[in-house]
Design a protein around this motif. Structure first.
Motif, short mmCIF file in Angstrom:
data_model
loop_
_atom_site.label_atom_id
_atom_site.label_comp_id
_atom_site.label_asym_id
_atom_site.label_seq_id
_atom_site.Cartn_x
_atom_site.Cartn_y
_atom_site.Cartn_z
N ARG A 222 0.83 -1.21 0.00
CA ARG A 222 0.00 0.00 0.00
C ARG A 222 0.87 1.26 0.00
O ARG A 222 0.56 2.23 -0.69
N ALA A 223 1.94 1.22 0.76
CA ALA A 223 2.83 2.39 0.82
C ALA A 223 3.45 2.68 -0.55
O ALA A 223 3.56 3.84 -0.96
N LYS A 224 3.84 1.63 -1.27
CA LYS A 224 4.44 1.81 -2.59
C LYS A 224 3.41 2.30 -3.60
O LYS A 224 3.77 2.96 -4.59
N LEU A 225 2.14 1.96 -3.38
CA LEU A 225 1.09 2.35 -4.33
C LEU A 225 0.47 3.70 -4.00
O LEU A 225 -0.30 4.23 -4.81
N ARG A 226 0.81 4.24 -2.84
CA ARG A 226 0.14 5.48 -2.40
C ARG A 226 0.33 6.62 -3.41
O ARG A 226 -0.61 7.36 -3.70
N SER A 227 1.52 6.75 -3.95
CA SER A 227 1.78 7.84 -4.89
C SER A 227 1.03 7.65 -6.21
O SER A 227 0.84 8.61 -6.96
N THR A 228 0.58 6.42 -6.49
CA THR A 228 -0.16 6.17 -7.73
C THR A 228 -1.66 6.37 -7.54
O THR A 228 -2.41 6.34 -8.52
#
Length: 247
Positions: A222-228
């Motif tokens: 989720r943290a890696k996808l937050r910016s997307t």
């Protein structure tokens, strides 16, 4: 070709014992006795090892720093941490940094071999079969090659052969375990997965009734996808597990 293992352990006796045992199992072992020495061995553009087994308390460069360094250079090479630390918080912190497994000292050498085999066996696992009713996912075949499988869900696309994951065409770097979790969920996007199911699909071993391990990896995804803007695609189903959220 022999599997190449980097052993990072400042206790020479433990390092030698592990290297000798793994060599007897057919592994090609390289020994490092400090974090600094390991960093030099890992300086190549493409990591020359198939798996890393590392202690935490290391001179020169700590085990935590070493895990972070490896993850900056390669999201897929398995990392098994061995340490005398037994606190759950230590294990959670290491998983957040990108370690794949954690073994506490003193440990059984055969158990270490088994854990190495599990990590290597699941470096590139097959994608679970897709149900025809799961219309949000699909499988593409290129040039008649049935082994090539792509899964799509909303803005996500996952290619199991190249082990790549993109959001609206932009690549997102995932660790092997993170990739396996998304691969499992995208193959059955309408299903609610229990934590045990996701754990066993991602790690390839029986669920150990440890929610923290899986929760940490889902949190990292989720943290890696937050910016997307797509981190909300993964929904927590309280008391059950996780599922994907369709538009």
């Amino acid at each position: 070709m022999e599997t190449r293992v980097l052993i990072v352990e400042d206790d020479a006796d433990i390092n030698d014992i592990v290297a000798t045992h793994l060599a007897r199992q057919g592994y090609s072992c390289t020994q490092a006795f400090s974090g600094s020495e390991a960093r030099l061995l890992l300086s190549a553009e493409h990591l020359p090892f198939d798996i890393v087994v590392s202690d935490l308390m290391l001179p020169g460069l700590s085990g935590e720093e070493l895990v972070s360094l490896i993850r900056e250079r390669d999201a897929r090479v398995p990392i098994i941490v061995i340490s005398a630390r037994t606190a759950a918080s230590d294990r959670v912190d290491l998983l957040k940094l990108g370690a794949d497994d954690y073994l506490t000292k003193p440990f059984d050498l055969d158990e270490l071999v088994a854990r190495i085999e599990v990590q290597l066996r699941h470096r590139a696992p097959a994608v679970p079969a897709t149900k025809p009713s799961d219309s949000a996912s699909c499988r593409d075949r290129e040039g008649g090659d049935a082994s090539r499988r792509r899964l799509r869900f909303r803005d996500w696309e996952l290619d199991s052969e190249s082990r790549t994951f993109t959001v609206a065409g932009d690549a997102v770097e995932l660790t092997r375990i993170e990739f396996n979790i998304l691969e499992t969920m995208m193959a059955r996007p309408k299903r609610v997965f229990s934590k045990a199911e996701l754990f066993e699909a991602a790690w390839g071993e029986p669920f150990a009734a440890d929610d923290n391990t899986l929760n940490v990896h889902v949190s990292n995804i989720r943290a890696k996808l937050r910016s997307t803007g797509t981190d909300s695609y993964i929904k927590t189903v309280w008391g059950m597990g996780f599922k994907l959220v369709e538009a």
